[in-house]
Structures are given as structure tokens and as C-alpha cells.
Write a protein that holds these residues in place. Structure first.
Motif, PDB file in Angstrom:
ATOM      1  N   SER A 140     -20.524 -40.379 -62.357  1.00 23.45           N
ATOM      2  CA  SER A 140     -21.331 -40.423 -63.581  1.00 23.45           C
ATOM      3  C   SER A 140     -22.492 -41.389 -63.378  1.00 23.45           C
ATOM      4  CB  SER A 140     -20.482 -40.820 -64.795  1.00 23.45           C
ATOM      5  OG  SER A 140     -19.853 -42.064 -64.605  1.00 23.45           O
ATOM      6  N   TRP A 141     -23.643 -41.012 -63.909  1.00 26.77           N
ATOM      7  CA  TRP A 141     -24.852 -41.821 -63.785  1.00 26.77           C
ATOM      8  C   TRP A 141     -24.661 -43.110 -64.568  1.00 26.77           C
ATOM      9  CZ3 TRP A 141     -28.682 -44.607 -65.867  1.00 26.77           C
ATOM     10  CH2 TRP A 141     -29.847 -44.794 -65.108  1.00 26.77           C
ATOM     11  N   ASN A 142     -25.014 -44.234 -63.954  1.00 23.67           N
ATOM     12  CA  ASN A 142     -25.008 -45.517 -64.672  1.00 23.67           C
ATOM     13  C   ASN A 142     -26.138 -46.381 -64.098  1.00 23.67           C
ATOM     14  OD1 ASN A 142     -23.957 -47.081 -62.397  1.00 23.67           O
ATOM     15  ND2 ASN A 142     -21.990 -46.122 -62.822  1.00 23.67           N
ATOM     16  N   GLY A 143     -26.224 -47.592 -64.561  1.00 24.35           N
ATOM     17  CA  GLY A 143     -27.315 -48.484 -64.163  1.00 24.35           C
ATOM     18  C   GLY A 143     -27.466 -48.685 -62.672  1.00 24.35           C
ATOM     19  N   SER A 144     -26.381 -48.492 -61.917  1.00 22.27           N
ATOM     20  CA  SER A 144     -26.493 -48.667 -60.462  1.00 22.27           C
ATOM     21  C   SER A 144     -27.275 -47.516 -59.818  1.00 22.27           C
ATOM     22  CB  SER A 144     -25.107 -48.793 -59.819  1.00 22.27           C
ATOM     23  OG  SER A 144     -24.409 -47.574 -59.912  1.00 22.27           O
ATOM     24  N   ASN A 145     -27.532 -46.443 -60.559  1.00 21.79           N
ATOM     25  CA  ASN A 145     -28.295 -45.300 -60.036  1.00 21.79           C
ATOM     26  C   ASN A 145     -29.788 -45.402 -60.338  1.00 21.79           C
ATOM     27  OD1 ASN A 145     -25.454 -43.997 -61.040  1.00 21.79           O
ATOM     28  ND2 ASN A 145     -26.169 -43.082 -59.134  1.00 21.79           N
ATOM     29  N   VAL A 146     -30.216 -46.498 -60.948  1.00 22.72           N
ATOM     30  CA  VAL A 146     -31.592 -46.608 -61.425  1.00 22.72           C
ATOM     31  C   VAL A 146     -32.626 -46.440 -60.302  1.00 22.72           C
ATOM     32  CG1 VAL A 146     -31.862 -49.135 -61.328  1.00 22.72           C
ATOM     33  CG2 VAL A 146     -32.977 -47.819 -63.135  1.00 22.72           C
ATOM     34  N   ASN A 147     -32.261 -46.787 -59.076  1.00 26.79           N
ATOM     35  CA  ASN A 147     -33.208 -46.667 -57.963  1.00 26.79           C
ATOM     36  C   ASN A 147     -33.008 -45.415 -57.116  1.00 26.79           C
ATOM     37  OD1 ASN A 147     -34.640 -49.061 -58.537  1.00 26.79           O
ATOM     38  ND2 ASN A 147     -32.998 -50.268 -57.621  1.00 26.79           N
ATOM     39  N   ASP A 148     -32.219 -44.461 -57.615  1.00 23.47           N
ATOM     40  CA  ASP A 148     -32.030 -43.204 -56.879  1.00 23.47           C
ATOM     41  C   ASP A 148     -33.386 -42.568 -56.620  1.00 23.47           C
ATOM     42  OD1 ASP A 148     -29.303 -43.518 -56.931  1.00 23.47           O
ATOM     43  OD2 ASP A 148     -28.922 -41.922 -58.379  1.00 23.47           O
ATOM     44  N   SER A 149     -33.522 -41.938 -55.474  1.00 24.47           N
ATOM     45  CA  SER A 149     -34.788 -41.336 -55.083  1.00 24.47           C
ATOM     46  C   SER A 149     -34.705 -39.805 -55.196  1.00 24.47           C
ATOM     47  CB  SER A 149     -35.105 -41.752 -53.645  1.00 24.47           C
ATOM     48  OG  SER A 149     -36.329 -41.205 -53.245  1.00 24.47           O
ATOM     49  N   TYR A 150     -35.497 -39.240 -56.107  1.00 24.45           N
ATOM     50  CA  TYR A 150     -35.501 -37.794 -56.338  1.00 24.45           C
ATOM     51  C   TYR A 150     -36.639 -37.128 -55.578  1.00 24.45           C
ATOM     52  CZ  TYR A 150     -31.959 -38.293 -59.904  1.00 24.45           C
ATOM     53  OH  TYR A 150     -30.776 -38.548 -60.541  1.00 24.45           O
ATOM     54  N   LEU A 151     -36.317 -36.056 -54.846  1.00 21.62           N
ATOM     55  CA  LEU A 151     -37.342 -35.252 -54.169  1.00 21.62           C
ATOM     56  C   LEU A 151     -38.073 -34.398 -55.200  1.00 21.62           C
ATOM     57  CD1 LEU A 151     -35.210 -34.095 -51.125  1.00 21.62           C
ATOM     58  CD2 LEU A 151     -37.046 -35.779 -51.110  1.00 21.62           C
ATOM     59  N   ILE A 152     -37.320 -33.949 -56.211  1.00 24.18           N
ATOM     60  CA  ILE A 152     -37.876 -33.145 -57.297  1.00 24.18           C
ATOM     61  C   ILE A 152     -36.948 -33.295 -58.497  1.00 24.18           C
ATOM     62  CG2 ILE A 152     -36.689 -31.017 -56.558  1.00 24.18           C
ATOM     63  CD1 ILE A 152     -39.239 -29.507 -57.571  1.00 24.18           C
ATOM     64  N   GLY A 153     -37.521 -33.246 -59.682  1.00 21.59           N
ATOM     65  CA  GLY A 153     -36.703 -33.342 -60.888  1.00 21.59           C
ATOM     66  C   GLY A 153     -36.450 -34.781 -61.295  1.00 21.59           C
ATOM     67  N   LYS A 154     -35.348 -34.981 -62.038  1.00 25.61           N
ATOM     68  CA  LYS A 154     -35.062 -36.289 -62.632  1.00 25.61           C
ATOM     69  C   LYS A 154     -33.557 -36.500 -62.760  1.00 25.61           C
ATOM     70  CE  LYS A 154     -35.315 -34.239 -67.242  1.00 25.61           C
ATOM     71  NZ  LYS A 154     -33.875 -34.137 -67.412  1.00 25.61           N
ATOM     72  N   LYS A 155     -33.204 -37.684 -63.248  1.00 25.02           N
ATOM     73  CA  LYS A 155     -31.789 -37.996 -63.458  1.00 25.02           C
ATOM     74  C   LYS A 155     -31.204 -37.026 -64.484  1.00 25.02           C
ATOM     75  CE  LYS A 155     -31.804 -41.264 -67.259  1.00 25.02           C
ATOM     76  NZ  LYS A 155     -31.007 -42.292 -67.843  1.00 25.02           N
ATOM     77  N   PRO A 156     -29.904 -36.765 -64.397  1.00 23.68           N
ATOM     78  CA  PRO A 156     -29.292 -35.808 -65.315  1.00 23.68           C
ATOM     79  C   PRO A 156     -29.167 -36.341 -66.745  1.00 23.68           C
ATOM     80  CG  PRO A 156     -27.632 -36.744 -63.864  1.00 23.68           C
ATOM     81  CD  PRO A 156     -28.955 -37.285 -63.422  1.00 23.68           C
ATOM     82  N   GLU A 157     -29.391 -35.451 -67.690  1.00 21.30           N
ATOM     83  CA  GLU A 157     -29.089 -35.702 -69.105  1.00 21.30           C
ATOM     84  C   GLU A 157     -27.779 -34.963 -69.379  1.00 21.30           C
ATOM     85  OE1 GLU A 157     -30.931 -37.729 -70.963  1.00 21.30           O
ATOM     86  OE2 GLU A 157     -32.422 -37.994 -69.389  1.00 21.30           O
ATOM     87  N   ASN A 158     -27.300 -34.971 -70.625  1.00 19.63           N
ATOM     88  CA  ASN A 158     -26.055 -34.283 -70.939  1.00 19.63           C
ATOM     89  C   ASN A 158     -26.147 -32.806 -70.575  1.00 19.63           C
ATOM     90  OD1 ASN A 158     -24.648 -36.515 -71.799  1.00 19.63           O
ATOM     91  ND2 ASN A 158     -25.336 -36.315 -73.910  1.00 19.63           N
ATOM     92  N   GLY A 159     -25.105 -32.303 -69.906  1.00 25.13           N
ATOM     93  CA  GLY A 159     -25.058 -30.905 -69.500  1.00 25.13           C
ATOM     94  C   GLY A 159     -25.782 -30.610 -68.205  1.00 25.13           C
ATOM     95  N   GLU A 160     -26.304 -31.655 -67.558  1.00 25.58           N
ATOM     96  CA  GLU A 160     -27.076 -31.471 -66.329  1.00 25.58           C
ATOM     97  C   GLU A 160     -26.379 -32.136 -65.144  1.00 25.58           C
ATOM     98  OE1 GLU A 160     -31.598 -31.130 -68.074  1.00 25.58           O
ATOM     99  OE2 GLU A 160     -30.916 -33.109 -67.418  1.00 25.58           O
ATOM    100  N   ILE A 161     -26.840 -31.765 -63.945  1.00 30.85           N
ATOM    101  CA  ILE A 161     -26.281 -32.283 -62.703  1.00 30.85           C
ATOM    102  C   ILE A 161     -27.412 -32.534 -61.708  1.00 30.85           C
ATOM    103  CG2 ILE A 161     -25.928 -29.975 -61.693  1.00 30.85           C
ATOM    104  CD1 ILE A 161     -23.231 -31.037 -60.577  1.00 30.85           C
ATOM    105  N   ALA A 162     -27.288 -33.600 -60.928  1.00 36.36           N
ATOM    106  CA  ALA A 162     -28.227 -33.864 -59.833  1.00 36.36           C
ATOM    107  C   ALA A 162     -27.461 -33.674 -58.527  1.00 36.36           C
ATOM    108  CB  ALA A 162     -28.786 -35.279 -59.917  1.00 36.36           C
TER     109      ALA A 162
END
Length: 180
Positions: A57-79
């Protein structure tokens, strides 16, 4: 001073008491979180990738994740990470906005194994981790979406750990000691 330093609490499989953790001096945020590892299947348009995955699950430790395209997941979404996305579709960037199915096993409250299946919209594709030795896959979803999927499957919904944010880097060590 560096604010909002994420500090991971060791994996806690019993009930995480967020209220108690919030009362620890210097803790500014407590995020109940999941990291569920096991045999998992990702499916998109009759193509699938099966194997060992960590569903996080996404939490504050993921704040620096590097996305090639798109964004962090919202409810109902997956990265997804690039290497897993490419198995589902060579044109992995086109997966953003598409629906994929995630299937994995989880423990029920009576300690039996139950299948969990959920459709997710792909929010983004993450740059592969620097550790090329990592053979297992990783997917990132929201805590509430994963909790809902577990609940729908009658699986145990207790968080597996909590991610804490400490007010400043100088307080990380003593906060960590206060938790233990």
C-alpha cells in the motif's frame, strides 16, 4: 532541518494500534500499511504474469517513487513497475488508464487461505528498482483499496505494519527506540 522523515516500524502482524503510535513523542503521522507477499497473477487482455509479488500500500515512504508515466495510485488504481508492465503489454505506457486484474491469496481471520481478485485501473508505471537481482514483482495500491479487496474476500484486513513520519531527522533514533 529535514521535515517529514519516514520511519518504518518493523512488520507487525497483530493489531497495529495507530492511536498509541500517534502518542509517541515526535511522531507526526501514522499510516497503517500492507505488504503482502505471495504467488500473484496480473492479467490484462488475456496476457498474464504470474509469480512472486509484493502487494504494497502506498504511504509516505513512497513519496520519492520515480514514475516513467502516470502517477501514484488513487483508490481503485494500481501502479506497476516497468518490467511487469512490459510482460502485460510491450507498449507498457498504453496500460495507463486500462483495467488489469490482480489475483492473490490471503489469510482469513480463521487462518485459512482465501483467493482475492480485484480489478484495478493502472495509474502509472514506475521505473524499475535499481536492484536488478530483484526477481519478484511489486505493485502499489492504496491502503483503503487493498483493505476493501481483502474484506470482500473475507480475508484478514489487519495492517501488516505502520509507516510513521517523525518531525525531524534528529529524532528518528529515539523515536525508533520508544516504539520498541
Amino acid at each position: 532541518s529535514t521535515n517529514g522523515i519516514g520511519l518504518h516500524v518493523g512488520v507487525v502482524t497483530k493489531n497495529i494500534n495507530a492511536t498509541k503510535l500517534k502518542k509517541i513523542k515526535n511522531v507526526t503521522k501514522v499510516e497503517p500499511s500492507y505488504s503482502i507477499t505471495g504467488m500473484t497473477k496480473l492479467e490484462y487482455n488475456n496476457t498474464n504474469k504470474s509469480g512472486l509479488f509484493s502487494i504494497n500500500s502506498w504511504n509516505g515512504s513512497n513519496v520519492n517513487d520515480s514514475y516513467l508515466i502516470g502517477k501514484k495510485p488513487e483508490n481503485g488504481e494500481i501502479a506497476l513497475y516497468e518490467k511487469d508492465a512490459k510482460v502485460l503489454n510491450n507498449d507498457y505506457k498504453s496500460l495507463v488508464g486500462k483495467t488489469i486484474t490482480l489475483t492473490f491469496a490471503a489469510k482469513s481471520t480463521s487462518d485459512t487461505t482465501v483467493p482475492v481478485t480485484k480489478n484495478f485501473k493502472v495509474s502509472g508505471v514506475l521505473k524499475n528498482p535499481n536492484d536488478n537481482a530483484t526477481t519478484s514483482g511489486i505493485v502499489v495500491v492504496t491502503y483503503s483499496t487493498l483493505k476493501s479487496a481483502l474484506s470482500d474476500a473475507t480475508a484478514n484486513t489487519n495492517a501488516t505494519y505502520a509507516a510513521l513520519t517523525v518531525d525531524k531527522v534528529d529524532n528518528v533514533k529515539k523515536t525508533s527506540q520508544a516504539i520498541q
